[in-house]
Design a protein around this motif. Structure first.
Motif, PDB file in Angstrom:
ATOM      1  N   VAL A  27      -7.731 -47.551 -34.253  1.00 48.00           N
ATOM      2  CA  VAL A  27      -6.976 -47.052 -33.089  1.00 48.00           C
ATOM      3  C   VAL A  27      -7.461 -48.030 -31.851  1.00 48.00           C
ATOM      4  CG1 VAL A  27      -7.003 -45.003 -31.772  1.00 48.00           C
ATOM      5  CG2 VAL A  27      -7.287 -44.783 -34.233  1.00 48.00           C
ATOM      6  N   ASN A  28      -6.490 -48.494 -31.433  1.00 42.93           N
ATOM      7  CA  ASN A  28      -6.467 -49.704 -30.312  1.00 42.93           C
ATOM      8  C   ASN A  28      -6.100 -48.747 -29.096  1.00 42.93           C
ATOM      9  OD1 ASN A  28      -6.780 -51.647 -28.565  1.00 42.93           O
ATOM     10  ND2 ASN A  28      -5.265 -53.040 -29.811  1.00 42.93           N
ATOM     11  N   ASN A  29      -7.067 -48.609 -28.051  1.00 43.93           N
ATOM     12  CA  ASN A  29      -6.319 -48.064 -26.792  1.00 43.93           C
ATOM     13  C   ASN A  29      -7.070 -49.174 -25.557  1.00 43.93           C
ATOM     14  OD1 ASN A  29      -9.230 -47.424 -26.609  1.00 43.93           O
ATOM     15  ND2 ASN A  29      -8.800 -45.254 -26.710  1.00 43.93           N
ATOM     16  N   THR A  30      -7.291 -50.157 -25.818  1.00 44.70           N
ATOM     17  CA  THR A  30      -7.730 -51.381 -25.205  1.00 44.70           C
ATOM     18  C   THR A  30      -8.819 -50.813 -24.124  1.00 44.70           C
ATOM     19  OG1 THR A  30      -6.334 -50.741 -23.220  1.00 44.70           O
ATOM     20  CG2 THR A  30      -5.577 -52.293 -25.046  1.00 44.70           C
ATOM     21  N   ILE A  31      -9.745 -49.832 -24.688  1.00 44.96           N
ATOM     22  CA  ILE A  31     -10.854 -49.433 -23.457  1.00 44.96           C
ATOM     23  C   ILE A  31     -11.958 -48.842 -24.438  1.00 44.96           C
ATOM     24  CG2 ILE A  31     -10.280 -47.122 -22.932  1.00 44.96           C
ATOM     25  CD1 ILE A  31     -10.328 -48.163 -20.140  1.00 44.96           C
ATOM     26  N   TYR A  32     -13.242 -48.824 -24.012  1.00 49.00           N
ATOM     27  CA  TYR A  32     -14.352 -47.610 -24.480  1.00 49.00           C
ATOM     28  C   TYR A  32     -14.068 -46.417 -23.939  1.00 49.00           C
ATOM     29  CZ  TYR A  32     -17.241 -51.314 -26.398  1.00 49.00           C
ATOM     30  OH  TYR A  32     -17.673 -52.551 -27.057  1.00 49.00           O
ATOM     31  N   GLY A  33     -13.474 -45.562 -24.529  1.00 50.00           N
ATOM     32  CA  GLY A  33     -13.189 -44.053 -24.267  1.00 50.00           C
ATOM     33  C   GLY A  33     -14.379 -43.298 -24.010  1.00 50.00           C
ATOM     34  N   THR A  73     -14.150 -49.547 -15.721  1.00 50.26           N
ATOM     35  CA  THR A  73     -15.186 -49.802 -14.873  1.00 50.26           C
ATOM     36  C   THR A  73     -16.138 -50.646 -14.988  1.00 50.26           C
ATOM     37  OG1 THR A  73     -16.190 -48.445 -16.838  1.00 50.26           O
ATOM     38  CG2 THR A  73     -15.184 -46.973 -15.060  1.00 50.26           C
ATOM     39  N   THR A  74     -15.825 -51.784 -15.942  1.00 55.16           N
ATOM     40  CA  THR A  74     -16.533 -53.045 -15.755  1.00 55.16           C
ATOM     41  C   THR A  74     -15.917 -54.335 -15.167  1.00 55.16           C
ATOM     42  OG1 THR A  74     -16.618 -53.139 -18.052  1.00 55.16           O
ATOM     43  CG2 THR A  74     -18.445 -52.115 -17.276  1.00 55.16           C
ATOM     44  N   SER A  75     -14.637 -53.881 -15.185  1.00 58.18           N
ATOM     45  CA  SER A  75     -13.646 -55.013 -14.611  1.00 58.18           C
ATOM     46  C   SER A  75     -12.667 -54.324 -13.423  1.00 58.18           C
ATOM     47  CB  SER A  75     -12.833 -55.778 -15.999  1.00 58.18           C
ATOM     48  OG  SER A  75     -12.096 -54.564 -16.316  1.00 58.18           O
ATOM     49  N   PRO A  76     -13.516 -53.906 -12.378  1.00 53.65           N
ATOM     50  CA  PRO A  76     -12.924 -53.203 -11.385  1.00 53.65           C
ATOM     51  C   PRO A  76     -11.782 -53.970 -10.480  1.00 53.65           C
ATOM     52  CG  PRO A  76     -15.074 -53.840 -10.696  1.00 53.65           C
ATOM     53  CD  PRO A  76     -14.965 -54.177 -12.207  1.00 53.65           C
ATOM     54  N   TYR A  77     -11.647 -55.422 -10.592  1.00 57.77           N
ATOM     55  CA  TYR A  77     -10.786 -56.334 -10.380  1.00 57.77           C
ATOM     56  C   TYR A  77      -9.611 -56.845 -11.401  1.00 57.77           C
ATOM     57  CZ  TYR A  77     -13.970 -56.282  -6.503  1.00 57.77           C
ATOM     58  OH  TYR A  77     -14.925 -55.730  -5.671  1.00 57.77           O
ATOM     59  N   GLY A  84      -6.818 -43.751 -16.121  1.00 58.06           N
ATOM     60  CA  GLY A  84      -6.441 -42.887 -14.973  1.00 58.06           C
ATOM     61  C   GLY A  84      -4.861 -42.650 -14.705  1.00 58.06           C
ATOM     62  N   LYS A  85      -4.400 -42.477 -15.847  1.00 62.65           N
ATOM     63  CA  LYS A  85      -2.872 -41.990 -15.775  1.00 62.65           C
ATOM     64  C   LYS A  85      -2.621 -40.559 -16.330  1.00 62.65           C
ATOM     65  CE  LYS A  85      -1.891 -46.942 -16.252  1.00 62.65           C
ATOM     66  NZ  LYS A  85      -2.163 -47.296 -14.956  1.00 62.65           N
ATOM     67  N   PRO A  86      -1.889 -39.905 -15.760  1.00 63.35           N
ATOM     68  CA  PRO A  86      -1.130 -38.573 -16.512  1.00 63.35           C
ATOM     69  C   PRO A  86      -0.589 -39.068 -18.211  1.00 63.35           C
ATOM     70  CG  PRO A  86      -0.202 -39.056 -14.442  1.00 63.35           C
ATOM     71  CD  PRO A  86      -0.653 -40.324 -14.764  1.00 63.35           C
ATOM     72  N   PRO A  87      -0.621 -38.254 -18.812  1.00 63.29           N
ATOM     73  CA  PRO A  87      -0.228 -38.527 -20.415  1.00 63.29           C
ATOM     74  C   PRO A  87       0.897 -39.236 -20.545  1.00 63.29           C
ATOM     75  CG  PRO A  87      -1.258 -36.282 -20.462  1.00 63.29           C
ATOM     76  CD  PRO A  87      -1.235 -36.954 -19.038  1.00 63.29           C
ATOM     77  N   LEU A  88       1.865 -38.733 -20.124  1.00 61.27           N
ATOM     78  CA  LEU A  88       3.214 -39.420 -20.189  1.00 61.27           C
ATOM     79  C   LEU A  88       3.359 -40.839 -19.655  1.00 61.27           C
ATOM     80  CD1 LEU A  88       5.904 -38.991 -21.133  1.00 61.27           C
ATOM     81  CD2 LEU A  88       6.780 -37.870 -19.090  1.00 61.27           C
ATOM     82  N   GLU A  89       2.751 -40.848 -18.695  1.00 61.75           N
ATOM     83  CA  GLU A  89       2.709 -42.378 -17.728  1.00 61.75           C
ATOM     84  C   GLU A  89       1.937 -43.269 -18.753  1.00 61.75           C
ATOM     85  OE1 GLU A  89       0.957 -43.990 -13.803  1.00 61.75           O
ATOM     86  OE2 GLU A  89       1.986 -41.737 -13.443  1.00 61.75           O
ATOM     87  N   ALA A  90       0.716 -42.954 -19.264  1.00 56.75           N
ATOM     88  CA  ALA A  90       0.031 -43.498 -20.097  1.00 56.75           C
ATOM     89  C   ALA A  90       0.936 -44.151 -21.162  1.00 56.75           C
ATOM     90  CB  ALA A  90      -1.161 -42.889 -20.727  1.00 56.75           C
ATOM     91  N   LEU A  91       1.681 -43.283 -21.890  1.00 61.40           N
ATOM     92  CA  LEU A  91       2.756 -43.707 -22.930  1.00 61.40           C
ATOM     93  C   LEU A  91       3.291 -44.841 -22.529  1.00 61.40           C
ATOM     94  CD1 LEU A  91       3.696 -40.514 -25.002  1.00 61.40           C
ATOM     95  CD2 LEU A  91       1.842 -41.797 -25.407  1.00 61.40           C
ATOM     96  N   ASN A  92       3.913 -44.774 -21.259  1.00 66.69           N
ATOM     97  CA  ASN A  92       4.900 -45.710 -20.917  1.00 66.69           C
ATOM     98  C   ASN A  92       4.003 -47.075 -20.504  1.00 66.69           C
ATOM     99  OD1 ASN A  92       7.329 -44.131 -20.794  1.00 66.69           O
ATOM    100  ND2 ASN A  92       6.729 -43.220 -18.790  1.00 66.69           N
ATOM    101  N   TRP A  93       2.865 -46.862 -20.081  1.00 66.01           N
ATOM    102  CA  TRP A  93       1.847 -48.060 -19.803  1.00 66.01           C
ATOM    103  C   TRP A  93       1.682 -48.598 -21.195  1.00 66.01           C
ATOM    104  CZ3 TRP A  93      -2.542 -50.509 -20.872  1.00 66.01           C
ATOM    105  CH2 TRP A  93      -3.185 -51.217 -20.137  1.00 66.01           C
ATOM    106  N   LEU A  94       1.489 -47.968 -22.237  1.00 62.72           N
ATOM    107  CA  LEU A  94       1.245 -48.664 -23.514  1.00 62.72           C
ATOM    108  C   LEU A  94       2.564 -49.401 -23.915  1.00 62.72           C
ATOM    109  CD1 LEU A  94       0.181 -46.647 -26.795  1.00 62.72           C
ATOM    110  CD2 LEU A  94       1.793 -48.572 -27.057  1.00 62.72           C
TER     111      LEU A  94
END
Lengths: 67, 248
Positions: free
Chosen positions: B120-126, B143-147, B218-228
Protein backbone atom coordinates in the motif's frame (compact mmCIF):
# COMPACT_ATOMS: atom_id res chain seq x y z
CA UNK A 1 -37.03 -2.84 -5.54
CA UNK A 2 -33.29 -2.26 -4.91
CA UNK A 3 -32.25 -0.80 -1.59
CA UNK A 4 -29.18 -0.06 0.48
CA UNK A 5 -28.68 -0.40 4.21
CA UNK A 6 -26.21 1.79 6.06
CA UNK A 7 -24.71 0.64 9.35
CA UNK A 8 -24.78 3.97 11.21
CA UNK A 9 -22.25 3.02 13.82
CA UNK A 10 -19.57 1.96 11.31
CA UNK A 11 -19.80 5.15 9.22
CA UNK A 12 -17.11 7.81 9.59
CA UNK A 13 -18.79 10.41 7.40
CA UNK A 14 -16.01 10.54 4.78
CA UNK A 15 -18.57 11.30 2.05
CA UNK A 16 -16.91 9.14 -0.61
CA UNK A 17 -20.22 7.31 -1.22
CA UNK A 18 -21.97 10.64 -1.74
CA UNK A 19 -19.42 11.59 -4.42
CA UNK A 20 -19.95 8.44 -6.51
CA UNK A 21 -23.71 7.80 -6.25
CA UNK A 22 -25.06 8.05 -9.84
CA UNK A 23 -28.56 9.01 -8.63
CA UNK A 24 -27.31 11.47 -5.97
CA UNK A 25 -29.58 10.16 -3.23
CA UNK A 26 -27.03 9.86 -0.43
CA UNK A 27 -26.81 12.69 2.10
CA UNK A 28 -25.19 13.24 5.48
CA UNK A 29 -27.54 12.81 8.38
CA UNK A 30 -27.56 15.72 10.83
CA UNK A 31 -27.72 13.27 13.72
CA UNK A 32 -24.28 12.04 14.76
CA UNK A 33 -23.38 8.44 15.65
CA UNK A 34 -21.60 7.21 18.79
CA UNK A 35 -18.21 8.02 17.26
CA UNK A 36 -19.36 11.59 16.70
CA UNK A 37 -19.54 11.53 12.91
CA UNK A 38 -22.38 12.76 10.76
CA UNK A 39 -23.29 9.59 8.92
CA UNK A 40 -24.28 8.86 5.35
CA UNK A 41 -27.89 7.97 4.73
CA UNK A 42 -30.29 7.74 1.80
CA UNK A 43 -33.19 10.16 1.53
CA UNK A 44 -35.10 8.82 -1.49
CA UNK A 45 -34.70 5.06 -1.34
CA UNK A 46 -37.16 4.51 -4.22
CA UNK A 47 -34.58 6.08 -6.56
CA UNK A 48 -31.89 3.55 -5.60
CA UNK A 49 -30.84 1.37 -8.55
CA UNK A 50 -28.83 -1.12 -6.49
CA UNK A 51 -25.59 -0.52 -8.44
CA UNK A 52 -23.44 -0.92 -5.29
CA UNK A 53 -21.09 1.86 -6.41
CA UNK A 54 -21.37 3.44 -2.95
CA UNK A 55 -20.56 0.12 -1.27
CA UNK A 56 -17.51 -0.45 -3.46
CA UNK A 57 -15.87 2.86 -2.54
CA UNK A 58 -16.84 2.73 1.16
CA UNK A 59 -13.68 2.15 3.21
CA UNK A 60 -15.60 0.94 6.24
CA UNK A 61 -17.98 -1.69 4.82
CA UNK A 62 -20.93 0.34 6.05
CA UNK A 63 -23.21 -0.48 3.14
CA UNK A 64 -25.17 -3.60 2.32
CA UNK A 65 -26.96 -3.66 -1.04
CA UNK A 66 -30.13 -5.57 -1.92
CA UNK A 67 -31.52 -6.01 -5.38
CA UNK B 1 -34.78 -9.49 -2.92
CA UNK B 2 -31.28 -10.81 -2.49
CA UNK B 3 -28.09 -9.34 -1.10
CA UNK B 4 -25.80 -8.21 -3.93
CA UNK B 5 -23.09 -6.61 -1.84
CA UNK B 6 -21.99 -7.08 1.75
CA UNK B 7 -18.90 -7.42 3.89
CA UNK B 8 -16.85 -10.44 2.74
CA UNK B 9 -16.55 -13.25 5.27
CA UNK B 10 -12.74 -12.94 5.27
CA UNK B 11 -13.13 -9.52 6.86
CA UNK B 12 -14.06 -9.45 10.54
CA UNK B 13 -16.87 -7.21 11.75
CA UNK B 14 -14.49 -5.19 13.92
CA UNK B 15 -14.55 -1.50 13.12
CA UNK B 16 -11.21 -0.27 11.79
CA UNK B 17 -9.15 2.42 13.49
CA UNK B 18 -8.37 4.06 10.14
CA UNK B 19 -9.16 7.75 9.64
CA UNK B 20 -12.32 8.71 7.74
CA UNK B 21 -11.81 8.25 3.99
CA UNK B 22 -8.57 6.26 4.37
CA UNK B 23 -8.36 3.80 1.50
CA UNK B 24 -6.77 1.10 3.68
CA UNK B 25 -10.34 0.02 4.38
CA UNK B 26 -11.08 -0.44 0.67
CA UNK B 27 -7.87 -2.42 0.13
CA UNK B 28 -8.59 -4.66 3.15
CA UNK B 29 -11.98 -5.42 1.66
CA UNK B 30 -10.52 -6.22 -1.77
CA UNK B 31 -8.03 -8.66 -0.26
CA UNK B 32 -10.84 -10.28 1.74
CA UNK B 33 -13.05 -10.52 -1.36
CA UNK B 34 -10.23 -12.21 -3.30
CA UNK B 35 -9.70 -14.70 -0.45
CA UNK B 36 -13.44 -15.43 -0.36
CA UNK B 37 -13.76 -15.85 -4.11
CA UNK B 38 -10.84 -18.28 -4.22
CA UNK B 39 -12.34 -20.06 -1.21
CA UNK B 40 -9.01 -20.21 0.62
CA UNK B 41 -9.88 -18.44 3.87
CA UNK B 42 -9.40 -21.59 5.93
CA UNK B 43 -5.84 -22.01 4.68
CA UNK B 44 -4.73 -18.39 4.43
CA UNK B 45 -2.12 -16.87 6.74
CA UNK B 46 -1.58 -13.12 6.57
CA UNK B 47 1.42 -11.22 7.86
CA UNK B 48 0.80 -7.68 9.07
CA UNK B 49 3.51 -5.04 9.00
CA UNK B 50 4.29 -2.00 11.11
CA UNK B 51 2.52 1.22 10.25
CA UNK B 52 -1.16 2.11 10.13
CA UNK B 53 -1.87 -1.46 8.99
CA UNK B 54 -0.21 -2.91 12.10
CA UNK B 55 -3.61 -3.98 13.45
CA UNK B 56 -4.62 -5.78 10.24
CA UNK B 57 -4.71 -9.01 12.25
CA UNK B 58 -7.80 -7.65 13.98
CA UNK B 59 -9.57 -7.08 10.70
CA UNK B 60 -8.94 -10.22 8.65
CA UNK B 61 -10.88 -13.36 9.49
CA UNK B 62 -7.96 -15.68 8.80
CA UNK B 63 -4.81 -16.65 10.67
CA UNK B 64 -2.53 -13.65 11.02
CA UNK B 65 0.96 -12.94 12.28
CA UNK B 66 2.46 -9.56 13.02
CA UNK B 67 6.05 -8.99 11.93
CA UNK B 68 8.78 -6.61 13.06
CA UNK B 69 9.12 -3.40 11.04
CA UNK B 70 9.81 -4.25 7.40
CA UNK B 71 10.29 -7.95 8.07
CA UNK B 72 6.92 -9.26 6.93
CA UNK B 73 8.39 -10.93 3.78
CA UNK B 74 10.98 -12.74 5.94
CA UNK B 75 8.28 -13.96 8.36
CA UNK B 76 6.05 -14.95 5.43
CA UNK B 77 8.98 -16.85 3.89
CA UNK B 78 9.30 -18.91 7.06
CA UNK B 79 5.58 -19.60 7.27
CA UNK B 80 5.32 -20.59 3.60
CA UNK B 81 8.34 -22.87 3.71
CA UNK B 82 7.00 -24.69 6.76
CA UNK B 83 3.45 -24.78 5.38
CA UNK B 84 3.80 -24.90 1.59
CA UNK B 85 0.14 -25.84 1.22
CA UNK B 86 -1.07 -22.59 2.84
CA UNK B 87 -1.75 -19.28 1.14
CA UNK B 88 0.54 -16.66 2.67
CA UNK B 89 0.32 -12.94 2.10
CA UNK B 90 1.93 -9.84 3.56
CA UNK B 91 0.17 -6.49 3.88
CA UNK B 92 2.69 -3.66 4.03
CA UNK B 93 2.77 0.09 3.66
CA UNK B 94 5.44 2.15 1.92
CA UNK B 95 7.12 3.24 5.14
CA UNK B 96 7.51 -0.43 5.99
CA UNK B 97 8.24 -2.09 2.65
CA UNK B 98 10.12 0.61 0.75
CA UNK B 99 12.25 1.87 3.60
CA UNK B 100 13.29 -0.33 6.50
CA UNK B 101 12.01 -3.44 4.73
CA UNK B 102 13.66 -2.85 1.35
CA UNK B 103 16.22 -5.64 1.79
CA UNK B 104 13.57 -8.17 2.84
CA UNK B 105 11.22 -7.48 -0.04
CA UNK B 106 13.96 -7.42 -2.68
CA UNK B 107 15.42 -10.72 -1.51
CA UNK B 108 12.05 -12.40 -1.01
CA UNK B 109 11.24 -11.43 -4.61
CA UNK B 110 14.67 -12.47 -5.88
CA UNK B 111 14.35 -15.87 -4.19
CA UNK B 112 10.94 -16.24 -5.81
CA UNK B 113 9.25 -17.03 -2.51
CA UNK B 114 5.77 -18.29 -3.23
CA UNK B 115 4.03 -15.56 -1.26
CA UNK B 116 1.85 -12.60 -2.20
CA UNK B 117 2.58 -9.05 -1.07
CA UNK B 118 -0.03 -6.31 -0.95
CA UNK B 119 1.98 -3.10 -0.97
CA UNK B 120 0.00 0.00 0.00
CA UNK B 121 1.73 3.14 -1.28
CA UNK B 122 0.40 6.44 0.02
CA UNK B 123 3.70 8.35 -0.30
CA UNK B 124 3.93 9.15 3.40
CA UNK B 125 4.48 7.69 6.86
CA UNK B 126 0.91 7.65 8.14
CA UNK B 127 1.02 6.21 11.64
CA UNK B 128 3.93 8.28 12.91
CA UNK B 129 2.45 11.57 11.80
CA UNK B 130 3.17 12.27 8.14
CA UNK B 131 6.93 12.17 7.70
CA UNK B 132 8.57 11.94 4.28
CA UNK B 133 8.78 8.38 2.95
CA UNK B 134 11.07 6.94 0.24
CA UNK B 135 8.00 7.14 -2.00
CA UNK B 136 7.09 10.79 -1.27
CA UNK B 137 6.91 12.75 -4.50
CA UNK B 138 9.38 15.48 -5.43
CA UNK B 139 7.97 18.72 -4.02
CA UNK B 140 5.56 16.93 -1.68
CA UNK B 141 5.16 18.70 1.65
CA UNK B 142 5.42 16.48 4.71
CA UNK B 143 6.28 17.17 8.34
CA UNK B 144 9.95 16.43 7.59
CA UNK B 145 9.97 18.24 4.23
CA UNK B 146 7.92 21.35 5.04
CA UNK B 147 9.14 23.14 1.89
CA UNK B 148 8.51 20.10 -0.29
CA UNK B 149 10.76 17.12 -1.00
CA UNK B 150 13.99 18.45 -2.46
CA UNK B 151 15.79 15.85 -4.61
CA UNK B 152 19.08 17.69 -4.06
CA UNK B 153 19.41 16.20 -0.62
CA UNK B 154 16.50 13.70 -0.36
CA UNK B 155 16.90 11.98 -3.71
CA UNK B 156 14.01 10.69 -5.76
CA UNK B 157 10.96 8.56 -4.94
CA UNK B 158 11.42 4.81 -5.46
CA UNK B 159 9.20 3.01 -7.96
CA UNK B 160 8.85 -0.37 -6.27
CA UNK B 161 6.84 -2.17 -8.97
CA UNK B 162 9.37 -1.28 -11.68
CA UNK B 163 12.29 -2.12 -9.41
CA UNK B 164 10.98 -5.57 -8.46
CA UNK B 165 9.92 -6.38 -12.01
CA UNK B 166 13.61 -6.66 -12.97
CA UNK B 167 13.95 -9.71 -10.71
CA UNK B 168 13.42 -13.12 -12.24
CA UNK B 169 11.77 -14.55 -9.12
CA UNK B 170 9.05 -11.90 -9.10
CA UNK B 171 6.67 -13.51 -11.57
CA UNK B 172 3.69 -11.24 -11.05
CA UNK B 173 4.11 -7.51 -10.50
CA UNK B 174 1.30 -4.99 -10.92
CA UNK B 175 0.42 -1.47 -9.85
CA UNK B 176 -3.20 -0.47 -9.33
CA UNK B 177 -5.08 2.38 -7.70
CA UNK B 178 -8.26 2.76 -5.68
CA UNK B 179 -9.10 6.41 -6.48
CA UNK B 180 -12.40 5.60 -8.22
CA UNK B 181 -14.79 2.69 -8.60
CA UNK B 182 -13.55 1.40 -12.02
CA UNK B 183 -10.02 1.31 -10.63
CA UNK B 184 -11.21 -0.39 -7.43
CA UNK B 185 -12.68 -3.16 -9.60
CA UNK B 186 -9.38 -3.46 -11.52
CA UNK B 187 -7.45 -3.52 -8.24
CA UNK B 188 -9.58 -6.39 -7.02
CA UNK B 189 -8.84 -8.38 -10.19
CA UNK B 190 -5.11 -7.75 -9.80
CA UNK B 191 -5.15 -8.87 -6.15
CA UNK B 192 -7.10 -12.00 -7.02
CA UNK B 193 -4.68 -12.75 -9.82
CA UNK B 194 -1.71 -12.36 -7.48
CA UNK B 195 -3.24 -14.96 -5.14
CA UNK B 196 -3.89 -17.26 -8.12
CA UNK B 197 -0.21 -16.97 -9.10
CA UNK B 198 0.72 -18.08 -5.61
CA UNK B 199 -1.72 -21.00 -5.78
CA UNK B 200 -0.16 -22.06 -9.09
CA UNK B 201 3.24 -22.18 -7.39
CA UNK B 202 4.85 -19.95 -10.03
CA UNK B 203 6.71 -17.66 -7.63
CA UNK B 204 6.55 -14.31 -5.90
CA UNK B 205 3.63 -11.98 -6.61
CA UNK B 206 3.13 -8.38 -5.56
CA UNK B 207 0.42 -5.80 -6.11
CA UNK B 208 1.31 -2.18 -5.41
CA UNK B 209 -1.87 -0.28 -4.56
CA UNK B 210 -1.80 3.52 -4.72
CA UNK B 211 -3.63 4.79 -1.67
CA UNK B 212 -4.48 8.03 0.09
CA UNK B 213 -3.67 9.48 3.49
CA UNK B 214 -6.21 12.31 3.88
CA UNK B 215 -5.12 13.15 7.43
CA UNK B 216 -1.41 13.54 6.78
CA UNK B 217 -1.81 15.02 3.32
CA UNK B 218 -4.06 17.61 4.97
CA UNK B 219 -6.90 17.08 2.50
CA UNK B 220 -10.53 16.01 2.78
CA UNK B 221 -11.05 12.39 1.59
CA UNK B 222 -12.49 13.25 -1.83
CA UNK B 223 -9.80 15.84 -2.54
CA UNK B 224 -7.20 13.27 -1.53
CA UNK B 225 -8.52 10.85 -4.17
CA UNK B 226 -8.17 13.58 -6.79
CA UNK B 227 -4.66 14.41 -5.58
CA UNK B 228 -3.73 10.75 -6.00
CA UNK B 229 -5.07 10.72 -9.55
CA UNK B 230 -3.39 13.96 -10.59
CA UNK B 231 -0.04 13.65 -8.84
CA UNK B 232 0.72 10.03 -8.04
CA UNK B 233 -0.41 8.23 -11.19
CA UNK B 234 1.84 10.30 -13.55
CA UNK B 235 4.88 9.26 -11.48
CA UNK B 236 3.64 5.79 -10.59
CA UNK B 237 2.01 4.52 -13.82
CA UNK B 238 -0.62 1.83 -13.40
CA UNK B 239 -0.40 -1.51 -15.13
CA UNK B 240 1.01 -5.00 -15.11
CA UNK B 241 4.79 -4.94 -15.02
CA UNK B 242 5.30 -8.67 -15.05
CA UNK B 243 2.93 -11.55 -15.63
CA UNK B 244 3.60 -15.28 -15.34
CA UNK B 245 3.13 -15.63 -19.12
CA UNK B 246 6.09 -13.32 -19.75
CA UNK B 247 8.23 -15.30 -17.36
CA UNK B 248 7.71 -18.61 -19.16
Amino acid sequence: MPKVEFDRERCKGCELCISVCPTKIIILDEKINKKGYKVATVHEMDKCIGCATCARICPDTVIKVYK
Amino acid sequence: MKVVFERPSALSDKQTHYCPGCTHGIIHRLVAEAIDELDVREKTIGVASVGCSVLAYEYFNCDMQQAAHGRAPAVATGIKRVHPDKVVFTYQGDGDLASIGMAEIVHAAARGEKITTIFVNNTIYGMTGGQMAPTSLVGQKTTTSPYGRNPEHCGYPIRIAELLSTLQGAVSVARVSVHDVPNIIKAKKAIKKAFEVQLSGAGFSIVEVLSTCPTNWGKPPLEALNWLKENMIPYYPLGEYRTPEEVK
